[in-house]
Structure formats: structure tokens, C-alpha cells
Design a protein around this motif. Structure first.
Motif, PDB file in Angstrom:
ATOM      1  N   SER A  90       1.297  -1.224   0.597  1.00  0.00           N
ATOM      2  CA  SER A  90      -0.083  -0.303  -0.075  1.00  0.00           C
ATOM      3  C   SER A  90       0.951   1.544  -0.187  1.00  0.00           C
ATOM      4  CB  SER A  90      -0.896   0.087   1.612  1.00  0.00           C
ATOM      5  OG  SER A  90      -1.793  -1.119   1.340  1.00  0.00           O
ATOM      6  N   SER A 145      -8.549   5.937  -0.378  1.00  0.00           N
ATOM      7  CA  SER A 145      -7.700   4.677   0.052  1.00  0.00           C
ATOM      8  C   SER A 145      -7.465   3.965  -0.938  1.00  0.00           C
ATOM      9  CB  SER A 145      -9.479   3.531   0.484  1.00  0.00           C
ATOM     10  OG  SER A 145     -10.418   2.984  -0.441  1.00  0.00           O
ATOM     11  N   THR A 162      -4.836   4.019  -2.707  1.00  0.00           N
ATOM     12  CA  THR A 162      -3.283   3.116  -3.188  1.00  0.00           C
ATOM     13  C   THR A 162      -3.559   2.106  -1.963  1.00  0.00           C
ATOM     14  OG1 THR A 162      -2.737   5.471  -1.468  1.00  0.00           O
ATOM     15  CG2 THR A 162      -1.880   5.445  -4.405  1.00  0.00           C
ATOM     16  N   ILE A 163      -4.667   1.254  -0.693  1.00  0.00           N
ATOM     17  CA  ILE A 163      -4.518   0.752  -0.156  1.00  0.00           C
ATOM     18  C   ILE A 163      -4.680  -1.007  -1.093  1.00  0.00           C
ATOM     19  CG2 ILE A 163      -5.124  -0.369   1.593  1.00  0.00           C
ATOM     20  CD1 ILE A 163      -3.679   2.449   2.537  1.00  0.00           C
ATOM     21  N   SER A 164      -3.975  -1.534  -0.274  1.00  0.00           N
ATOM     22  CA  SER A 164      -3.871  -3.214  -1.243  1.00  0.00           C
ATOM     23  C   SER A 164      -3.721  -3.444  -2.695  1.00  0.00           C
ATOM     24  CB  SER A 164      -5.451  -3.288  -0.544  1.00  0.00           C
ATOM     25  OG  SER A 164      -5.794  -3.927   0.854  1.00  0.00           O
TER      26      SER A 164
END
Length: 214
Positions: free
Chosen positions: A153, A182, A184-186
Motif C-alpha cells: 500500500s 483509500s 492506494t491501499i492493497s
């Protein structure tokens, strides 16, 4: 380059990668972080803090590490004091081991933000728990040699502009990312991961080992 490992009080597991990252470094422990020294087979050159969280039954070689004692009521955490001691001793690169997790979410957040600030000031920084690691992202381009399938992330500490991510399952091309988004998460590594940032403050958080199945 003078590398110091700072032993912090957060979660830490020993892995072959972590052993390589701390190998040959000088070591300073921050209060309860001395407990990680025993696990890693390290003897710090200095032990810093107010010593309100000293592990029980320390072996003699760790109990006798030179101490720099501070009052419990102070305006810096034990971890920041240990980092300051390393910089005073000439550190140009820091491994913050035990930077995540633990009982204090506020301390973990501080380590993330402090890592970004130190990088901006010219110090190379790696934050790690053994299971996951963080690398501050400065404006410009950086490449990372993570294995395919590695989860990662990008944590933004401000609005981000001109963010490009290649070598990922979900690439990005010169995007704007609002603070608190969010987007750029996971993500997941596919090939060689490269990240370019135009402006802003961010940190790459990667899981170099597979996460346990839930």
C-alpha cells in the motif's frame, strides 16, 4: 554509510530478510525494545529511555548495556530519543525495528510520520516488524525488488500529485490522490515495482512475506 538499528517496542518477528537488514549495523535500544535484542542475537551499544517498560529476566550481557536515562515526564518518546542518539553518533541510515503494532497506536503512527520526516532530511529509513516494512517515498522515482505477489500500500501523509505506479496489479499513471483516500491501499506486485511521486508525503508499506490466511 553508517547504519544504525533502533530497537523499538512494537511487534517484531525474526526473518532471514530482517537478519540481512540489520547485519553489520550499530544498535541502540529504546526502553522495552531491548527485548528484541535477545531474539535477534544483538548487543546494543546504548540503551535509551525512562526505563518504565524493562523486560524481566534480561541476561547479564543485555542488563549491563550502557544506559542513558530520561525522566518519565519528557517531551520526546523513548524511540525518538534513541533515533536522536543514533544521529548524534553519525547515523546516515536507520532500521527502525519494532516500528509497528504493540500496545501504543500513537507510537506506531509517530514512527511512520517520523520516518517520512527523517527521509526528507536526508536520512535513509526502513521501518520493519519483520512481517511488513515501510519505506518513505520522496518526490522522484524509486524502484523496489519485491517478489511477484507481494502486497503493498502507499500511505499518503498529505495530498499526493503526479503519482505513477508500474509493475503492479493496479498501475497508476500520474494521478492525484486526496489525503485520506483509500485508492492506494492493497495493491500487488507484478514485475518490478516502480513508484514515481511528483509532490507530497507518502510511505510504501509492503508485506515481503505472505500473510497468514484468515
Amino acid at each position: 554509510m553508517s547504519t544504525f538499528t533502533i530497537l523499538l517496542g512494537g511487534d517484531l518477528i525474526r526473518t532471514p530478510l530482517l537478519d540481512r537488514q540489520v547485519e553489520g549495523s550499530r544498535v541502540i535500544a529504546a526502553d522495552a525494545g531491548i527485548g528484541h535484542a535477545r531474539m535477534l542475537g544483538l548487543i546494543p551499544e546504548l540503551w535509551v529511555g525512562d526505563f518504565d517498560s524493562v523486560p524481566a529476566d534480561l541476561p547479564d550481557d543485555l542488563a549491563s548495556v550502557p544506559r542513558k536515562v530520561f525522566p518519565a515526564e519528557k517531551d520526546m518518546t523513548d524511540g525518538e530519543l534513541a533515533i536522536a542518539a543514533a544521529l548524534e553518533r553519525g547515523a546516515t541510515s536507520l532500521v527502525l525495528a519494532g516500528a509497528f503494532g504493540g500496545k501504543r497506536a500513537d507510537h506506531a503512527f509517530l514512527h511512520l510520520a517520523l520516518g517520512v520526516r527523517l527521509a526528507e532530511e536526508g536520512t535513509k529509513v526502513l521501518l520493519t516488524s519483520g512481517a511488513q516494512e515501510g519505506v518513505p517515498l520522496l518526490p522522484g522515482k524509486a524502484g523496489f525488488d519485491y517478489a511477484g505477489g507481494t502486497l503493498f500500500s502507499i500511505l499518503g501523509f498529505s495530498d499526493l500529485s503526479g503519482l505513477t505506479v508500474t509493475g503492479a496489479k493496479w498501475p497508476l499513471n500520474h494521478v492525484e490522490v486526496a489525503f485520506g483516500s483509500s485508492l492506494t491501499i492493497s495493491n500487488e506486485v507484478k514485475g518490478r515495482l516502480e513508484i514515481a511521486l511528483g509532490h507530497g508525503r507518502a510511505l510504501l508499506l509492503a508485506h515481503p512475506y505472505p500473510l497468514p490466511e484468515s
